[in-house]
Design a protein around this motif. Structure first.
Motif, PDB file in Angstrom:
ATOM      1  N   ALA A  24       8.707  -9.858 -29.123  1.00  0.00           N
ATOM      2  CA  ALA A  24       9.755 -10.632 -29.787  1.00  0.00           C
ATOM      3  C   ALA A  24       9.413 -12.094 -29.543  1.00  0.00           C
ATOM      4  O   ALA A  24       9.571 -12.608 -28.430  1.00  0.00           O
ATOM      5  N   LEU A  25       8.925 -12.764 -30.571  1.00  0.00           N
ATOM      6  CA  LEU A  25       8.273 -14.057 -30.383  1.00  0.00           C
ATOM      7  C   LEU A  25       9.185 -15.225 -30.757  1.00  0.00           C
ATOM      8  O   LEU A  25       9.437 -15.489 -31.926  1.00  0.00           O
ATOM      9  N   ALA A  26       9.668 -15.918 -29.718  1.00  0.00           N
ATOM     10  CA  ALA A  26      10.345 -17.195 -29.917  1.00  0.00           C
ATOM     11  C   ALA A  26       9.406 -18.348 -29.596  1.00  0.00           C
ATOM     12  O   ALA A  26       9.616 -19.477 -30.055  1.00  0.00           O
ATOM     13  N   ASN A  27       8.367 -18.069 -28.801  1.00  0.00           N
ATOM     14  CA  ASN A  27       7.385 -19.079 -28.417  1.00  0.00           C
ATOM     15  C   ASN A  27       6.367 -19.251 -29.544  1.00  0.00           C
ATOM     16  O   ASN A  27       5.243 -18.758 -29.485  1.00  0.00           O
ATOM     17  N   LYS A  28       6.795 -19.956 -30.594  1.00  0.00           N
ATOM     18  CA  LYS A  28       5.950 -20.098 -31.780  1.00  0.00           C
ATOM     19  C   LYS A  28       4.609 -20.737 -31.461  1.00  0.00           C
ATOM     20  O   LYS A  28       3.601 -20.481 -32.114  1.00  0.00           O
ATOM     21  N   GLU A  29       4.607 -21.599 -30.412  1.00  0.00           N
ATOM     22  CA  GLU A  29       3.387 -22.328 -30.096  1.00  0.00           C
ATOM     23  C   GLU A  29       2.226 -21.396 -29.750  1.00  0.00           C
ATOM     24  O   GLU A  29       1.071 -21.693 -30.063  1.00  0.00           O
ATOM     25  N   SER A  30       2.525 -20.264 -29.095  1.00  0.00           N
ATOM     26  CA  SER A  30       1.427 -19.367 -28.706  1.00  0.00           C
ATOM     27  C   SER A  30       0.739 -18.770 -29.921  1.00  0.00           C
ATOM     28  O   SER A  30      -0.485 -18.596 -29.932  1.00  0.00           O
ATOM     29  N   LEU A  31       1.506 -18.467 -30.957  1.00  0.00           N
ATOM     30  CA  LEU A  31       0.905 -17.954 -32.190  1.00  0.00           C
ATOM     31  C   LEU A  31       0.161 -19.061 -32.921  1.00  0.00           C
ATOM     32  O   LEU A  31      -0.951 -18.858 -33.421  1.00  0.00           O
ATOM     33  N   ILE A  32       0.756 -20.235 -32.958  1.00  0.00           N
ATOM     34  CA  ILE A  32       0.162 -21.347 -33.715  1.00  0.00           C
ATOM     35  C   ILE A  32      -1.150 -21.804 -33.092  1.00  0.00           C
ATOM     36  O   ILE A  32      -2.148 -21.993 -33.792  1.00  0.00           O
ATOM     37  N   VAL A  33      -1.172 -21.982 -31.773  1.00  0.00           N
ATOM     38  CA  VAL A  33      -2.412 -22.449 -31.144  1.00  0.00           C
ATOM     39  C   VAL A  33      -3.427 -21.323 -31.046  1.00  0.00           C
ATOM     40  O   VAL A  33      -4.633 -21.556 -31.114  1.00  0.00           O
ATOM     41  N   GLY A  34      -2.943 -20.091 -30.893  1.00  0.00           N
ATOM     42  CA  GLY A  34      -3.868 -18.963 -30.795  1.00  0.00           C
ATOM     43  C   GLY A  34      -4.420 -18.527 -32.131  1.00  0.00           C
ATOM     44  O   GLY A  34      -5.549 -18.034 -32.210  1.00  0.00           O
ATOM     45  N   GLY A  35      -3.649 -18.678 -33.202  1.00  0.00           N
ATOM     46  CA  GLY A  35      -4.117 -18.340 -34.535  1.00  0.00           C
ATOM     47  C   GLY A  35      -4.648 -16.922 -34.632  1.00  0.00           C
ATOM     48  O   GLY A  35      -3.979 -15.955 -34.259  1.00  0.00           O
ATOM     49  N   THR A  36      -5.876 -16.803 -35.116  1.00  0.00           N
ATOM     50  CA  THR A  36      -6.484 -15.480 -35.309  1.00  0.00           C
ATOM     51  C   THR A  36      -6.681 -14.734 -33.995  1.00  0.00           C
ATOM     52  O   THR A  36      -6.760 -13.512 -33.978  1.00  0.00           O
ATOM     53  N   LEU A  37      -6.753 -15.474 -32.893  1.00  0.00           N
ATOM     54  CA  LEU A  37      -6.864 -14.843 -31.582  1.00  0.00           C
ATOM     55  C   LEU A  37      -5.643 -13.943 -31.334  1.00  0.00           C
ATOM     56  O   LEU A  37      -5.772 -12.848 -30.777  1.00  0.00           O
TER      57      LEU A  37
END
Length: 403
Positions: A132-145
């Motif tokens: 359940a992702l509220a930490n948008k930054e982890s998806l944004i900086v990680g991208g395809t990772l």
């Protein structure tokens, strides 16, 4: 829905405390097995742990006194609650959140703020938990990772805008979607020109008209950096091209976002401004909990406004689209530079307009680096770009003329 085990990361922050509200209201649906927090409020963390009787308590502090202070806080909270026998496992240090995130809970809520949430996000995905992702930054900086580490449907968005889109998307197939429409409140400075933003204060920037959030996210809402991050997040979550993502200003914050379909139909998700609903959906997806928050009152006359975004006064969204298209480590640079600039703004070392100006400068400087558009990212690459951007932003801030 059977009872689900939960791990809550960032439990003492805005998202975490509201998630605990949801758990309290649904004790038969959830069991919290671990909590993690930064460590700025050990008393609150301890009271949460005792109330929920969690197995593990993690704190990000690395100083020698962290474990002893948390142990004392837990003991005091346990005595106050009449639960002196309570003895959870304590974890401390920079990797503590990652450790508890990887324990295999049914759902891991990542309510951390900033790119420090990347490793815990990856740990939760690797353990097979629903994220359940509220930490948008982890998806944004990680991208395809991050997207390549997730199985289909493993990431459930908690941002109100992306939760709204996820709900609306259930009404049609992906091939029927024409575009996503993200709504933005416009923040406290909606309607002001760029010139009128030159002298705004941190106190004014934190006076959000509809949402109660932490310092970084509230400031990001004032600059619209937050909306820029959400555009990148929508692209990654829903695999929709940037050309098919639009931002519209909606001051009432009742319509949380919309999906336009190819036949001309638009589906909007609406509710009064509250994070309890998207948080609850993140924990219970795809099922809904009962009476999470009050619904819209349709017996009262009301009006909803939708306005175009002023890119001249608020260029952060356009800049985010640019770094999102570049991909690689560019989004990590955008996010890290912004975090440094927000801190400098609140410390009185950078004017409000300087936040996005410095971010743009750092992004441009980074554009010619070898990893700027890397496709196969590693955690080390992302974190190295993050560290470089923080140093570059700090240098740029220091070099700016002072009034």
């Amino acid at each position: 829905m059977s009872s689900r085990s939960l791990t809550l990361l960032g439990s003492t922050g805005s998202i975490g405390t509201q998630a605990i509200d949801v758990v309290r209201a649904n004790p038969d649906r959830f069991h919290v097995q671990a909590l993690s927090a930064g460590g700025s409020d050990l008393g609150l963390l301890a009271r949460q742990a005792v109330e929920l009787q969690v197995d593990q308590v993690a704190v990000a502090r690395e100083d020698e006194g962290a474990r002893a202070e948390l142990t004392d806080a837990l003991g005091e909270a346990a005595r106050a609650a009449g639960r002196q026998a309570y003895r959870p496992e304590i974890l401390t240090g920079a990797r503590a959140a990652e450790q508890v995130a990887g324990q295999g809970a049914d759902v891991v809520l990542n309510g951390m703020t900033g790119s420090i949430g990347l490793r815990p996000t990856l740990a939760a995905l690797a353990a097979g938990s629903t994220l359940a992702l509220a930490n948008k930054e982890s998806l944004i900086v990680g991208g395809t990772l991050v997207t390549r580490a997730a199985r289909p449907g493993q990431i459930v968005p908690v941002d109100s805008e992306h939760s709204a889109i996820a709900q609306a998307l259930r009404a049609g197939t992906r091939g029927e979607v024409r575009r996503l429409v993200l709504t933005a409140s416009g923040g406290p400075f909606r309607g002001r020109t760029r010139a009128e933003l030159a002298d705004v204060t941190p106190q004014e920037a934190l006076a959000h008209p509809t949402w109660d959030m932490g310092q970084v996210i509230t400031t990001n809402s004032a600059t619209l950096v937050n909306k820029g991050l959400e555009v990148i997040e929508a692209h990654l979550l829903f695999d929709v091209p940037f050309d098919a993502i639009e931002v519209v200003v909606h001051p009432q914050s009742v319509v949380h976002s919309m999906v336009e379909f190819v036949d001309g139909s638009t589906l909007a998700q609406a509710s009064p401004p509250t994070m309890h609903i998207p948080i609850a959906l993140g924990l219970s997806w795809p099922e809904r909990l009962v009476d999470v928050a009050p619904a819209c009152d349709w017996t009262r006359a009301t009006s909803w406004d939708f306005l175009p975004l002023d890119d001249e006064a608020f260029p952060a969204v356009r800049l985010a689209e640019q770094v999102g298209r570049a991909g690689g480590t560019a989004p990590a640079v955008y996010n890290a530079a912004n975090e440094v600039c927000v801190a400098a703004f609140h410390d009185g070392r950078l004017p409000f307009l300087g936040i996005v100006d410095v971010v743009a400068q750092v992004v441009e400087e980074h554009g010619n680096s070898s990893d700027a558009s890397a496709v196969d990212l590693s955690v080390d690459q992302v974190l190295a770009a993050d560290a470089w951007a923080r140093e570059a932003a700090a240098r740029s801030i220091e070099a700016r003329p002072r009034d």
